[in-house]
Motif scaffolding. Structure first.
Motif, PDB file in Angstrom:
ATOM      1  N   GLY A  20       0.784  -1.224   0.000  1.00  0.00           N
ATOM      2  CA  GLY A  20       0.000   0.000   0.000  1.00  0.00           C
ATOM      3  C   GLY A  20       0.819   1.278   0.000  1.00  0.00           C
ATOM      4  O   GLY A  20       0.254   2.366   0.068  1.00  0.00           O
ATOM      5  N   ASN A  21       2.150   1.169  -0.052  1.00  0.00           N
ATOM      6  CA  ASN A  21       3.002   2.354  -0.141  1.00  0.00           C
ATOM      7  C   ASN A  21       3.180   2.737  -1.605  1.00  0.00           C
ATOM      8  O   ASN A  21       2.948   1.927  -2.499  1.00  0.00           O
ATOM      9  N   PHE A  22       3.622   3.978  -1.844  1.00  0.00           N
ATOM     10  CA  PHE A  22       3.741   4.480  -3.201  1.00  0.00           C
ATOM     11  C   PHE A  22       5.170   4.906  -3.506  1.00  0.00           C
ATOM     12  O   PHE A  22       5.877   5.408  -2.628  1.00  0.00           O
ATOM     13  N   THR A  23       5.572   4.707  -4.760  1.00  0.00           N
ATOM     14  CA  THR A  23       6.882   5.112  -5.253  1.00  0.00           C
ATOM     15  C   THR A  23       6.679   5.907  -6.532  1.00  0.00           C
ATOM     16  O   THR A  23       5.931   5.484  -7.408  1.00  0.00           O
ATOM     17  N   GLY A  24       7.361   7.047  -6.632  1.00  0.00           N
ATOM     18  CA  GLY A  24       7.306   7.862  -7.838  1.00  0.00           C
ATOM     19  C   GLY A  24       8.629   7.802  -8.575  1.00  0.00           C
ATOM     20  O   GLY A  24       9.693   7.659  -7.963  1.00  0.00           O
ATOM     21  N   MET A  25       8.568   7.912  -9.910  1.00  0.00           N
ATOM     22  CA  MET A  25       9.777   7.895 -10.729  1.00  0.00           C
ATOM     23  C   MET A  25       9.580   8.820 -11.925  1.00  0.00           C
ATOM     24  O   MET A  25       8.532   8.795 -12.567  1.00  0.00           O
ATOM     25  N   THR A  26      10.591   9.635 -12.228  1.00  0.00           N
ATOM     26  CA  THR A  26      10.521  10.543 -13.361  1.00  0.00           C
ATOM     27  C   THR A  26      10.882   9.825 -14.657  1.00  0.00           C
ATOM     28  O   THR A  26      11.638   8.859 -14.650  1.00  0.00           O
ATOM     29  N   ASP A  27      10.336  10.331 -15.769  1.00  0.00           N
ATOM     30  CA  ASP A  27      10.709   9.783 -17.078  1.00  0.00           C
ATOM     31  C   ASP A  27      11.992  10.424 -17.589  1.00  0.00           C
ATOM     32  O   ASP A  27      12.572   9.974 -18.555  1.00  0.00           O
ATOM     33  N   LEU A  28      12.456  11.443 -16.918  1.00  0.00           N
ATOM     34  CA  LEU A  28      13.649  12.172 -17.311  1.00  0.00           C
ATOM     35  C   LEU A  28      14.784  11.814 -16.365  1.00  0.00           C
ATOM     36  O   LEU A  28      14.604  11.832 -15.148  1.00  0.00           O
ATOM     37  N   ALA A  29      15.926  11.473 -16.908  1.00  0.00           N
ATOM     38  CA  ALA A  29      17.100  11.145 -16.099  1.00  0.00           C
ATOM     39  C   ALA A  29      18.168  12.207 -16.332  1.00  0.00           C
ATOM     40  O   ALA A  29      18.433  12.595 -17.471  1.00  0.00           O
ATOM     41  N   ILE A  30      18.758  12.683 -15.261  1.00  0.00           N
ATOM     42  CA  ILE A  30      19.843  13.660 -15.340  1.00  0.00           C
ATOM     43  C   ILE A  30      21.159  12.896 -15.404  1.00  0.00           C
ATOM     44  O   ILE A  30      21.398  11.987 -14.616  1.00  0.00           O
ATOM     45  N   LYS A  31      22.011  13.282 -16.338  1.00  0.00           N
ATOM     46  CA  LYS A  31      23.359  12.708 -16.405  1.00  0.00           C
ATOM     47  C   LYS A  31      24.172  13.383 -15.311  1.00  0.00           C
ATOM     48  O   LYS A  31      24.527  14.547 -15.409  1.00  0.00           O
ATOM     49  N   ARG A  32      24.442  12.616 -14.260  1.00  0.00           N
ATOM     50  CA  ARG A  32      25.072  13.168 -13.063  1.00  0.00           C
ATOM     51  C   ARG A  32      26.496  13.620 -13.331  1.00  0.00           C
ATOM     52  O   ARG A  32      27.243  12.987 -14.073  1.00  0.00           O
ATOM     53  N   LYS A  33      26.888  14.706 -12.684  1.00  0.00           N
ATOM     54  CA  LYS A  33      28.202  15.318 -12.890  1.00  0.00           C
ATOM     55  C   LYS A  33      29.344  14.416 -12.415  1.00  0.00           C
ATOM     56  O   LYS A  33      30.405  14.410 -13.000  1.00  0.00           O
ATOM     57  N   PHE A  34      29.128  13.656 -11.342  1.00  0.00           N
ATOM     58  CA  PHE A  34      30.219  12.888 -10.765  1.00  0.00           C
ATOM     59  C   PHE A  34      30.610  11.666 -11.580  1.00  0.00           C
ATOM     60  O   PHE A  34      31.744  11.218 -11.502  1.00  0.00           O
ATOM     61  N   ASP A  35      29.684  11.112 -12.372  1.00  0.00           N
ATOM     62  CA  ASP A  35      30.065   9.938 -13.174  1.00  0.00           C
ATOM     63  C   ASP A  35      29.449   9.909 -14.570  1.00  0.00           C
ATOM     64  O   ASP A  35      29.737   9.018 -15.349  1.00  0.00           O
ATOM     65  N   GLY A  36      28.599  10.866 -14.899  1.00  0.00           N
ATOM     66  CA  GLY A  36      28.000  10.932 -16.227  1.00  0.00           C
ATOM     67  C   GLY A  36      26.869   9.949 -16.472  1.00  0.00           C
ATOM     68  O   GLY A  36      26.296   9.920 -17.553  1.00  0.00           O
ATOM     69  N   SER A  37      26.534   9.164 -15.473  1.00  0.00           N
ATOM     70  CA  SER A  37      25.457   8.178 -15.622  1.00  0.00           C
ATOM     71  C   SER A  37      24.100   8.844 -15.416  1.00  0.00           C
ATOM     72  O   SER A  37      23.934   9.658 -14.503  1.00  0.00           O
ATOM     73  N   PRO A  38      23.104   8.491 -16.237  1.00  0.00           N
ATOM     74  CA  PRO A  38      21.771   9.071 -16.044  1.00  0.00           C
ATOM     75  C   PRO A  38      21.089   8.497 -14.806  1.00  0.00           C
ATOM     76  O   PRO A  38      21.191   7.307 -14.517  1.00  0.00           O
ATOM     77  N   GLU A  39      20.428   9.376 -14.069  1.00  0.00           N
ATOM     78  CA  GLU A  39      19.717   8.966 -12.855  1.00  0.00           C
ATOM     79  C   GLU A  39      18.341   9.616 -12.838  1.00  0.00           C
ATOM     80  O   GLU A  39      18.222  10.834 -12.956  1.00  0.00           O
ATOM     81  N   CYS A  40      17.312   8.801 -12.694  1.00  0.00           N
ATOM     82  CA  CYS A  40      15.944   9.299 -12.542  1.00  0.00           C
ATOM     83  C   CYS A  40      15.725   9.670 -11.083  1.00  0.00           C
ATOM     84  O   CYS A  40      16.345   9.098 -10.190  1.00  0.00           O
ATOM     85  N   ALA A  41      14.828  10.594 -10.854  1.00  0.00           N
ATOM     86  CA  ALA A  41      14.447  10.926  -9.481  1.00  0.00           C
ATOM     87  C   ALA A  41      13.439   9.890  -8.994  1.00  0.00           C
ATOM     88  O   ALA A  41      12.528   9.506  -9.726  1.00  0.00           O
ATOM     89  N   ILE A  42      13.622   9.441  -7.783  1.00  0.00           N
ATOM     90  CA  ILE A  42      12.742   8.460  -7.148  1.00  0.00           C
ATOM     91  C   ILE A  42      12.249   9.061  -5.837  1.00  0.00           C
ATOM     92  O   ILE A  42      13.021   9.672  -5.104  1.00  0.00           O
TER      93      ILE A  42
END
Length: 84
Positions: A20-42
């Motif tokens: 019954g808990n909820f999780t949100g996730m963005t369709d847009l991922a930011i390429k993080r400055k520290f490693d260049g890997s895309p990360e979605c907000a959760i």
């Protein structure tokens, strides 16, 4: 989000767990400055609204951590359209 995102929009998908808990996730991922890997907000919450708010707050936190005031096409990647 209008001055930050190249297309002025971002989708957030909310999932409900079996408990019954909820999780949100963005369709847009930011390429993080520290490693260049895309990360979605959760984000997480006991309600849909809480999960949405937590997801947006985490997205803004990632922007702040990486020093973004505006994102370009090179800074982001989008999830597959059929996932949202």
């Amino acid at each position: 989000m209008i001055p930050i995102l190249p297309y002025s929009k971002m989708k957030v998908k909310i999932y409900e767990s079996q408990s019954g808990n909820f999780t949100g996730m963005t369709d847009l991922a930011i390429k993080r400055k520290f490693d260049g890997s895309p990360e979605c907000a959760i984000g997480y919450g006991d309600t849909i609204e809480e999960a949405l708010e937590d997801t947006i707050l985490y997205f803004n936190k990632m922007l702040s951590q990486d020093g973004f005031t505006e994102l370009t096409e090179d800074d982001i990647s989008y999830a597959e359209w059929s996932d949202f």
